[in-house]
Design a protein around this motif. Structure first.
Motif, PDB file in Angstrom:
ATOM      1  N   HIS A 166       0.828  -1.202   0.000  1.00 42.82           N
ATOM      2  CA  HIS A 166       0.000   0.000   0.000  1.00 42.82           C
ATOM      3  C   HIS A 166       0.869   1.261   0.000  1.00 42.82           C
ATOM      4  N   ASP A 167       1.975   1.230   0.726  1.00 44.19           N
ATOM      5  CA  ASP A 167       2.868   2.395   0.741  1.00 44.19           C
ATOM      6  C   ASP A 167       3.484   2.626  -0.641  1.00 44.19           C
ATOM      7  N   LEU A 168       3.819   1.555  -1.343  1.00 46.84           N
ATOM      8  CA  LEU A 168       4.339   1.717  -2.697  1.00 46.84           C
ATOM      9  C   LEU A 168       3.255   2.284  -3.609  1.00 46.84           C
ATOM     10  N   ALA A 169       2.030   1.810  -3.450  1.00 50.32           N
ATOM     11  CA  ALA A 169       0.927   2.344  -4.250  1.00 50.32           C
ATOM     12  C   ALA A 169       0.767   3.841  -4.007  1.00 50.32           C
ATOM     13  N   LYS A 170       0.837   4.275  -2.740  1.00 52.19           N
ATOM     14  CA  LYS A 170       0.736   5.697  -2.431  1.00 52.19           C
ATOM     15  C   LYS A 170       1.875   6.485  -3.068  1.00 52.19           C
ATOM     16  N   ALA A 171       3.059   5.879  -3.112  1.00 47.85           N
ATOM     17  CA  ALA A 171       4.195   6.553  -3.758  1.00 47.85           C
ATOM     18  C   ALA A 171       3.950   6.716  -5.253  1.00 47.85           C
ATOM     19  N   TYR A 172       3.338   5.706  -5.877  1.00 53.33           N
ATOM     20  CA  TYR A 172       2.991   5.821  -7.299  1.00 53.33           C
ATOM     21  C   TYR A 172       1.944   6.910  -7.515  1.00 53.33           C
ATOM     22  N   VAL A 173       0.969   6.983  -6.631  1.00 55.63           N
ATOM     23  CA  VAL A 173      -0.063   8.014  -6.739  1.00 55.63           C
ATOM     24  C   VAL A 173       0.576   9.401  -6.652  1.00 55.63           C
ATOM     25  N   GLU A 174       1.454   9.585  -5.679  1.00 52.79           N
ATOM     26  CA  GLU A 174       2.120  10.877  -5.519  1.00 52.79           C
ATOM     27  C   GLU A 174       2.949  11.213  -6.751  1.00 52.79           C
ATOM     28  N   ARG A 175       3.662  10.215  -7.271  1.00 54.46           N
ATOM     29  CA  ARG A 175       4.507  10.452  -8.447  1.00 54.46           C
ATOM     30  C   ARG A 175       3.645  10.859  -9.652  1.00 54.46           C
ATOM     31  N   ALA A 176       2.537  10.159  -9.842  1.00 56.77           N
ATOM     32  CA  ALA A 176       1.655  10.470 -10.967  1.00 56.77           C
ATOM     33  C   ALA A 176       1.067  11.867 -10.822  1.00 56.77           C
ATOM     34  N   HIS A 177       0.571  12.193  -9.639  1.00 62.84           N
ATOM     35  CA  HIS A 177      -0.040  13.502  -9.430  1.00 62.84           C
ATOM     36  C   HIS A 177       0.983  14.623  -9.586  1.00 62.84           C
ATOM     37  N   GLN A 185      -6.594   2.737 -10.287  1.00 64.76           N
ATOM     38  CA  GLN A 185      -6.499   1.442  -9.625  1.00 64.76           C
ATOM     39  C   GLN A 185      -6.758   0.366 -10.659  1.00 64.76           C
ATOM     40  N   LYS A 186      -5.920  -0.667 -10.704  1.00 62.94           N
ATOM     41  CA  LYS A 186      -6.122  -1.767 -11.644  1.00 62.94           C
ATOM     42  C   LYS A 186      -6.550  -3.012 -10.870  1.00 62.94           C
ATOM     43  N   ASN A 187      -7.772  -3.464 -11.117  1.00 62.76           N
ATOM     44  CA  ASN A 187      -8.309  -4.667 -10.470  1.00 62.76           C
ATOM     45  C   ASN A 187      -8.280  -4.524  -8.940  1.00 62.76           C
ATOM     46  N   ALA A 188      -8.113  -5.626  -8.214  1.00 62.21           N
ATOM     47  CA  ALA A 188      -8.106  -5.625  -6.739  1.00 62.21           C
ATOM     48  C   ALA A 188      -9.432  -5.108  -6.173  1.00 62.21           C
ATOM     49  N   ALA A 189     -10.539  -5.780  -6.539  1.00 63.37           N
ATOM     50  CA  ALA A 189     -11.868  -5.344  -6.124  1.00 63.37           C
ATOM     51  C   ALA A 189     -12.023  -5.295  -4.615  1.00 63.37           C
ATOM     52  N   GLU A 190     -11.249  -6.103  -3.908  1.00 65.89           N
ATOM     53  CA  GLU A 190     -11.412  -6.187  -2.463  1.00 65.89           C
ATOM     54  C   GLU A 190     -10.936  -4.939  -1.725  1.00 65.89           C
ATOM     55  N   ILE A 191     -10.179  -4.071  -2.388  1.00 63.31           N
ATOM     56  CA  ILE A 191      -9.680  -2.887  -1.681  1.00 63.31           C
ATOM     57  C   ILE A 191     -10.063  -1.584  -2.390  1.00 63.31           C
ATOM     58  N   THR A 192     -11.142  -1.575  -3.159  1.00 64.27           N
ATOM     59  CA  THR A 192     -11.462  -0.368  -3.922  1.00 64.27           C
ATOM     60  C   THR A 192     -11.646   0.860  -3.029  1.00 64.27           C
ATOM     61  N   ARG A 193     -12.338   0.723  -1.919  1.00 64.16           N
ATOM     62  CA  ARG A 193     -12.581   1.894  -1.076  1.00 64.16           C
ATOM     63  C   ARG A 193     -11.282   2.381  -0.450  1.00 64.16           C
ATOM     64  N   ILE A 194     -10.448   1.452  -0.001  1.00 63.25           N
ATOM     65  CA  ILE A 194      -9.138   1.829   0.543  1.00 63.25           C
ATOM     66  C   ILE A 194      -8.287   2.460  -0.547  1.00 63.25           C
ATOM     67  N   ALA A 195      -8.305   1.855  -1.732  1.00 63.01           N
ATOM     68  CA  ALA A 195      -7.482   2.360  -2.835  1.00 63.01           C
ATOM     69  C   ALA A 195      -7.851   3.787  -3.186  1.00 63.01           C
ATOM     70  N   HIS A 196      -9.124   4.108  -3.140  1.00 62.18           N
ATOM     71  CA  HIS A 196      -9.575   5.450  -3.510  1.00 62.18           C
ATOM     72  C   HIS A 196      -9.388   6.446  -2.369  1.00 62.18           C
ATOM     73  N   THR A 197      -9.906   6.110  -1.185  1.00 65.14           N
ATOM     74  CA  THR A 197      -9.948   7.090  -0.103  1.00 65.14           C
ATOM     75  C   THR A 197      -8.641   7.187   0.670  1.00 65.14           C
ATOM     76  N   GLU A 198      -7.869   6.095   0.763  1.00 64.39           N
ATOM     77  CA  GLU A 198      -6.638   6.114   1.550  1.00 64.39           C
ATOM     78  C   GLU A 198      -5.379   6.160   0.681  1.00 64.39           C
ATOM     79  N   LEU A 199      -5.379   5.428  -0.423  1.00 60.53           N
ATOM     80  CA  LEU A 199      -4.188   5.405  -1.263  1.00 60.53           C
ATOM     81  C   LEU A 199      -4.201   6.523  -2.288  1.00 60.53           C
ATOM     82  N   GLY A 200      -5.384   6.997  -2.677  1.00 62.34           N
ATOM     83  CA  GLY A 200      -5.474   8.170  -3.530  1.00 62.34           C
ATOM     84  C   GLY A 200      -5.723   7.932  -4.999  1.00 62.34           C
ATOM     85  N   PHE A 201      -6.067   6.717  -5.406  1.00 60.90           N
ATOM     86  CA  PHE A 201      -6.350   6.458  -6.814  1.00 60.90           C
ATOM     87  C   PHE A 201      -7.573   7.245  -7.264  1.00 60.90           C
TER      88      PHE A 201
END
Length: 275
Positions: A166-177, A185-201
Motif C-alpha cells: 500500500h505504501d508503494l501504491a501511495k508513492a505511485y499516486v504521488e509520483r503520478a499527481h 487502480q487496476k483490479n483488486a476489487a477487495e480494496i477499492t474503497r481503501i485504494a480510492h480514499t486512503e491510497l489516492g487512486f
C-alpha cells in the motif's frame, strides 16, 4: 491480464521519486461516455462498429507506445511485477521476491514476470527508482493518466507485506499527481474503497468484473469513472455472455469485450465489442 513487451528505459531519478514540475491540483479524469478501447497488444486509431470505423475517445496503451491524439490516453505501467524483457531488474535482486530456496518467484499466469517485493522502505525506494521515471515518461509523452498493474500481488503471495504494498501504491499516486497525471487502480476489487480514499487512486480499470459479478465494488466507489474490459474465455468459463454483462445494472458505462491477447485491428484474432 495482458502485458505488452518491454518498458521505456529511463534515466535514474531521486529515490523519493519527485518528478520535475508542479503537481496538478485536480488531474483530469477520463470521460464517462464515448468510445473506449484497451490496446496493450497493438495500437490503432479507430475501432470498427456496425456503423463503420469510429474515433476513439478513451484508450489504454503501453508505456512504450505513443498516446492517441485527440483521445484521453492512459499509460499502462507494470508497477508490482517486472515487465518481460526489462533486464534492469537483474541488477536489483534485493527488490525481487524470493522463495524459501532462494529462487525468484514468478507469476504462475505470466511466468516471464518476477514479483517485486515492496515490504521495506529501502525496497520501495529502489523500486520507485526504476518505475518512477517510467511514470514521468508517460507524462512527458502526453498521456493523461497512468494505470498501475498488479496492485493485488500482496493478496496472491503471502510473503509480501500488505502495508508495504500500500505504501508503494501511495508513492505511485504521488509520483503520478506530481507529474500532472490521474492514476487508475487496476483490479483488486477487495480494496477499492481503501485504494480510492486512503491510497489516492482517481479512477479504476477493471478486467472481468462482469464475469465475476464484482463490478459494484468499483462503480460504488468510483461512480462512472471505471474502464471495464471483459474477455470471451472468462465469460465462457462462467457460462455468461457479453450481452448479459451489458445488462448488469452495476457495470461501467464504458464496457468493452476484447480478445485475450489484445491484438491490433486487422489481426485475425482481433475482437472488439462495446455495450
Amino acid at each position: 491480464m495482458m502485458r505488452a513487451l518491454g518498458l521505456v528505459l529511463a534515466a535514474t531519478a531521486a529515490l523519493t521519486g519527485c518528478a520535475s514540475g508542479s503537481a496538478a491540483a485536480d488531474p483530469a479524469l477520463p470521460p464517462t461516455s464515448g468510445v473506449f478501447d484497451y490496446q496493450l497488444g497493438g495500437v490503432y486509431d479507430r475501432v470498427d462498429t456496425a456503423d463503420g470505423p469510429v474515433d476513439i475517445d478513451v484508450v489504454v496503451r503501453d508505456a512504450t507506445a505513443a498516446p492517441l491524439e485527440g483521445a484521453y490516453s492512459v499509460c499502462y505501467v507494470n508497477g508490482f511485477q517486472t515487465q518481460p524483457g526489462d533486464e534492469r531488474w537483474q541488477d536489483r535482486p534485493e527488490v525481487l521476491l524470493h522463495n524459501a530456496d532462494g529462487g525468484l518467484v514468478v507469476d504462475p499466469a505470466w511466468p516471464d514476470e518476477n514479483i517485486l517485493d515492496p515490504s521495506t522502505s529501502e525496497q520501495r525506494a529502489a523500486i520507485l527508482e526504476l518505475v518512477g521515471p517510467v511514470i514521468d515518461g508517460c507524462a512527458d509523452d502526453g498521456f493523461d493518466a497512468v494505470e498501475i498493474d498488479n496492485l493485488d500481488t500482496w493478496t496472491r503471495f503471502d510473503e509480501i507485506d500488505e502495508a508495504g504494498a500500500h505504501d508503494l501504491a501511495k508513492a505511485y499516486v504521488e509520483r503520478a499527481h506530481t507529474a500532472g497525471l490521474a492514476i487508475a487502480q487496476k483490479n483488486a476489487a477487495e480494496i477499492t474503497r481503501i485504494a480510492h480514499t486512503e491510497l489516492g487512486f482517481d479512477f479504476a480499470v477493471t478486467e472481468e468484473c462482469g464475469a465475476w459479478d464484482e463490478c459494484a465494488a468499483y462503480t460504488e466507489v468510483y461512480g462512472d469513472h471505471v474502464l471495464q474490459i471483459e474477455y470471451p474465455d472468462s465469460l465462457a468459463d462462467r457460462s455468461a455472455t457479453f450481452e448479459e454483462v451489458c445488462g448488469q445494472p452495476d457495470r461501467s458505462p464504458l464496457t468493452i469485450l476484447r480478445d485475450r491477447d489484445l491484438v491490433a485491428a486487422g489481426d485475425a484474432d482481433h475482437l472488439y465489442e462495446a455495450c
